[in-house]
Design a protein around this motif. Structure first.
Motif, PDB file in Angstrom:
ATOM      1  N   ALA A 110       0.824  -1.214   0.000  1.00 13.59           N
ATOM      2  CA  ALA A 110       0.000   0.000   0.000  1.00 13.59           C
ATOM      3  C   ALA A 110       0.861   1.269   0.000  1.00 13.59           C
ATOM      4  N   LYS A 111       0.195   2.409  -0.019  1.00 10.87           N
ATOM      5  CA  LYS A 111       0.887   3.692  -0.018  1.00 10.87           C
ATOM      6  C   LYS A 111       1.390   4.013   1.390  1.00 10.87           C
ATOM      7  N   PRO A 112       2.427   4.866   1.495  1.00  9.02           N
ATOM      8  CA  PRO A 112       2.980   5.185   2.825  1.00  9.02           C
ATOM      9  C   PRO A 112       1.939   5.696   3.819  1.00  9.02           C
ATOM     10  N   ASN A 113       1.046   6.581   3.388  1.00 10.47           N
ATOM     11  CA  ASN A 113       0.049   7.116   4.336  1.00 10.47           C
ATOM     12  C   ASN A 113      -0.940   6.042   4.771  1.00 10.47           C
ATOM     13  N   ILE A 114      -1.216   5.083   3.876  1.00  9.91           N
ATOM     14  CA  ILE A 114      -2.156   4.012   4.207  1.00  9.91           C
ATOM     15  C   ILE A 114      -1.532   3.030   5.190  1.00  9.91           C
ATOM     16  N   ILE A 115      -0.271   2.674   4.978  1.00  6.31           N
ATOM     17  CA  ILE A 115       0.372   1.735   5.906  1.00  6.31           C
ATOM     18  C   ILE A 115       0.496   2.361   7.293  1.00  6.31           C
ATOM     19  N   ASP A 116       0.716   3.680   7.350  1.00  7.73           N
ATOM     20  CA  ASP A 116       0.779   4.375   8.645  1.00  7.73           C
ATOM     21  C   ASP A 116      -0.568   4.306   9.365  1.00  7.73           C
ATOM     22  N   LYS A 117      -1.650   4.544   8.617  1.00  5.76           N
ATOM     23  CA  LYS A 117      -2.988   4.486   9.213  1.00  5.76           C
ATOM     24  C   LYS A 117      -3.358   3.061   9.604  1.00  5.76           C
ATOM     25  N   LEU A 118      -2.892   2.105   8.806  1.00  5.50           N
ATOM     26  CA  LEU A 118      -3.147   0.696   9.123  1.00  5.50           C
ATOM     27  C   LEU A 118      -2.510   0.323  10.460  1.00  5.50           C
ATOM     28  N   ILE A 119      -1.256   0.705  10.644  1.00  2.00           N
ATOM     29  CA  ILE A 119      -0.545   0.401  11.888  1.00  2.00           C
ATOM     30  C   ILE A 119      -1.261   1.034  13.080  1.00  2.00           C
ATOM     31  N   GLU A 120      -1.676   2.270  12.889  1.00  4.80           N
ATOM     32  CA  GLU A 120      -2.402   2.987  13.949  1.00  4.80           C
ATOM     33  C   GLU A 120      -3.697   2.249  14.307  1.00  4.80           C
ATOM     34  N   HIS A 121      -4.412   1.796  13.281  1.00  5.73           N
ATOM     35  CA  HIS A 121      -5.682   1.085  13.503  1.00  5.73           C
ATOM     36  C   HIS A 121      -5.441  -0.244  14.225  1.00  5.73           C
ATOM     37  N   VAL A 122      -4.459  -1.006  13.766  1.00  9.63           N
ATOM     38  CA  VAL A 122      -4.194  -2.317  14.371  1.00  9.63           C
ATOM     39  C   VAL A 122      -3.743  -2.163  15.825  1.00  9.63           C
ATOM     40  N   LYS A 123      -2.901  -1.183  16.101  1.00 14.21           N
ATOM     41  CA  LYS A 123      -2.448  -0.950  17.483  1.00 14.21           C
ATOM     42  C   LYS A 123      -3.611  -0.581  18.400  1.00 14.21           C
ATOM     43  N   CYS A 124      -4.592   0.112  17.832  1.00 11.59           N
ATOM     44  CA  CYS A 124      -5.748   0.553  18.609  1.00 11.59           C
ATOM     45  C   CYS A 124      -6.758  -0.578  18.812  1.00 11.59           C
ATOM     46  N   GLU A 125      -7.054  -1.317  17.735  1.00 17.31           N
ATOM     47  CA  GLU A 125      -8.115  -2.322  17.765  1.00 17.31           C
ATOM     48  C   GLU A 125      -7.646  -3.717  18.171  1.00 17.31           C
ATOM     49  N   TYR A 126      -6.362  -3.999  17.977  1.00 13.89           N
ATOM     50  CA  TYR A 126      -5.838  -5.341  18.260  1.00 13.89           C
ATOM     51  C   TYR A 126      -4.618  -5.209  19.165  1.00 13.89           C
ATOM     52  N   LYS A 127      -4.877  -4.863  20.399  1.00 11.50           N
ATOM     53  CA  LYS A 127      -3.777  -4.549  21.326  1.00 11.50           C
ATOM     54  C   LYS A 127      -2.904  -5.758  21.665  1.00 11.50           C
ATOM     55  N   GLY A 128      -3.424  -6.975  21.417  1.00 11.26           N
ATOM     56  CA  GLY A 128      -2.638  -8.172  21.718  1.00 11.26           C
ATOM     57  C   GLY A 128      -1.666  -8.563  20.623  1.00 11.26           C
ATOM     58  N   ILE A 129      -1.784  -7.913  19.460  1.00  8.91           N
ATOM     59  CA  ILE A 129      -0.906  -8.237  18.335  1.00  8.91           C
ATOM     60  C   ILE A 129       0.411  -7.489  18.426  1.00  8.91           C
ATOM     61  N   GLU A 130       1.484  -8.183  18.134  1.00  3.16           N
ATOM     62  CA  GLU A 130       2.792  -7.533  18.031  1.00  3.16           C
ATOM     63  C   GLU A 130       3.091  -7.295  16.547  1.00  3.16           C
ATOM     64  N   ILE A 131       3.187  -6.029  16.168  1.00  2.46           N
ATOM     65  CA  ILE A 131       3.561  -5.695  14.793  1.00  2.46           C
ATOM     66  C   ILE A 131       5.088  -5.692  14.739  1.00  2.46           C
ATOM     67  N   VAL A 132       5.655  -6.708  14.112  1.00  6.61           N
ATOM     68  CA  VAL A 132       7.114  -6.840  14.114  1.00  6.61           C
ATOM     69  C   VAL A 132       7.761  -6.157  12.911  1.00  6.61           C
ATOM     70  N   GLY A 133       6.933  -5.632  11.999  1.00  8.18           N
ATOM     71  CA  GLY A 133       7.489  -4.920  10.851  1.00  8.18           C
ATOM     72  C   GLY A 133       6.387  -4.435   9.931  1.00  8.18           C
ATOM     73  N   ALA A 134       6.682  -3.374   9.198  1.00  5.67           N
ATOM     74  CA  ALA A 134       5.739  -2.840   8.214  1.00  5.67           C
ATOM     75  C   ALA A 134       6.519  -2.064   7.170  1.00  5.67           C
ATOM     76  N   ARG A 135       6.086  -2.210   5.936  1.00 11.24           N
ATOM     77  CA  ARG A 135       6.765  -1.534   4.833  1.00 11.24           C
ATOM     78  C   ARG A 135       5.741  -1.205   3.755  1.00 11.24           C
ATOM     79  N   ASP A 136       5.793   0.013   3.229  1.00  8.20           N
ATOM     80  CA  ASP A 136       4.872   0.352   2.140  1.00  8.20           C
ATOM     81  C   ASP A 136       5.275  -0.396   0.869  1.00  8.20           C
ATOM     82  N   GLY A 137       4.430  -0.308  -0.139  1.00  4.32           N
ATOM     83  CA  GLY A 137       4.651  -1.091  -1.350  1.00  4.32           C
ATOM     84  C   GLY A 137       5.563  -0.467  -2.372  1.00  4.32           C
ATOM     85  N   TYR A 138       6.152   0.692  -2.043  1.00  6.76           N
ATOM     86  CA  TYR A 138       6.999   1.394  -3.006  1.00  6.76           C
ATOM     87  C   TYR A 138       8.469   1.059  -2.738  1.00  6.76           C
TER      88      TYR A 138
END
Length: 243
Positions: A110-138
Motif C-alpha cells: 500500500a501507499k505510505p500514508n495508508i500503511i501508517d494508518k493501518l498500523i495505527e488502527h491495528v495498534k488501537c483495535e488489536y492490542k494483543g498483536i505484536e507488529i514486528v514490521g511494516a513496509r509500504d509497497g513502493y
C-alpha cells in the motif's frame, strides 16, 4: 489430503471461511509455513496467459475462491465449493485470533500514508498483536531482499502483502524458500479498507455477491479489469463442453 476443485487448471481448496481461518491458526501455532492465494476470475484468467504467474500460484499451499464467479463456476461443473473465502475476511479472522493469542504480524504494501494508518488502527483495535514490521509497497527489487531478511529475523507469525496481483504472489513465490515458518498471504487492497481509507461494499452488496459491481461503480477506472469476468465465463463454458 485436502479436497480441491479444479477450475481452468487452478486447484481451489474446498473449505468454508471459518474453517480456513482455524486451519491457518493451527499451522501458525505449530510454526509451520503456508502460502495462500485468494483468487477471483481475474486472477484465474491472468494465470491462463502468464505462465510464470501460473507457476508461482501453483506453489501455494492453498488457493481459495475470492470471487462469486469462481463459486458459481464450480457449481456449474457439478463440484460445488463451500462458499467464498475472501482475502479480506481471512485477514480479519486471522487478526482477531492473533490478537487473542498474542501473535506477531508483518505488513507489506500500500501507499505510505495508508500503511501508517493501518498500523495505527491495528495498534488501537488489536492490542494483543505484536507488529514486528511494516513496509509500504513502493520498494525496488534490491529492497525486496532486505524486506525478506527482516521478516526472517523477526519470525513473523503472519505476513500480509497488499501489493496487488500478480506482484504479491510473485514476491511470496520468489522468497518462500527462505522461510521455514509463517503464514504468507496476498491481500490486494485490504490495507486500504482496514485502515479506513477506502470503504468496503455495504452489507447489501456483499450479501448479494455484488462487491465487484460496487467497486466498479465507486472506482470506474476498474472497468477494464471487469472484462476478465465475461472472458472467464466463456472459458468455463468451453471447459464444461469439453469436460
Amino acid at each position: 489430503m485436502k479436497r480441491t476443485v479444479e477450475i481452468l487448471g487452478i486447484p481451489f481448496y474446498n473449505v468454508s471461511q471459518n474453517a480456513f481461518v482455524d486451519e491457518l491458526i493451527d499451522a501458525a501455532v505449530n510454526k509451520e509455513r503456508r502460502f495462500i492465494v485468494t483468487a477471483n476470475p481475474e486472477i484465474v484468467m491472468h494465470a491462463q496467459q502468464d505462465l510464470e504467474f501460473n507457476r508461482a500460484i501453483q506453489q501455494a499451499d492453498y488457493i481459495v475462491a475470492d470471487g462469486i464467479g469462481v463459486v458459481k463456476a464450480a457449481k456449474s461443473i457439478g463440484k460445488p465449493l463451500k462458499g467464498r473465502v475472501t482475502g479480506y475476511d481471512t485477514m480479519l479472522g486471522l487478526l482477531e485470533k492473533a490478537n487473542e493469542m498474542k501473535m506477531s504480524v508483518y505488513f507489506v504494501g500500500a501507499k505510505p500514508n495508508i500503511i501508517d494508518k493501518l498500523i495505527e488502527h491495528v495498534k488501537c483495535e488489536y492490542k494483543g498483536i505484536e507488529i514486528v514490521g511494516a513496509r509500504d509497497g513502493y520498494f525496488t527489487a534490491s529492497d525486496s531482499e532486505a524486506i525478506a531478511e527482516d521478516i526472517l529475523v523477526n519470525q513473523a507469525d503472519f505476513v500480509f502483502l497488499a501489493l496487488g496481483f500478480p506482484r504479491q504472489e510473485r514476491w511470496i513465490s520468489t522468497h518462500l524458500d527462505k522461510f521455514d515458518r509463517g503464514i504468507f498471504m496476498g491481500v490486494g487492497g485490504s490495507f486500504d479498507v482496514l485502515s479506513g481509507c477506502t470503504k468496503r461494499a455495504p452489507d447489501f452488496w456483499v450479501r448479494f455477491n455484488l462487491e465487484w459491481l460496487y467497486r466498479i461503480l465507486s472506482q470506474p477506472s476498474r472497468w477494464k479489469r471487469a472484462l476478465a469476468i465475461p472472458r472467464f465465463m466463456l472459458a468455463m463454458k468451453k471447459q464444461r463442453r469439453h469436460g
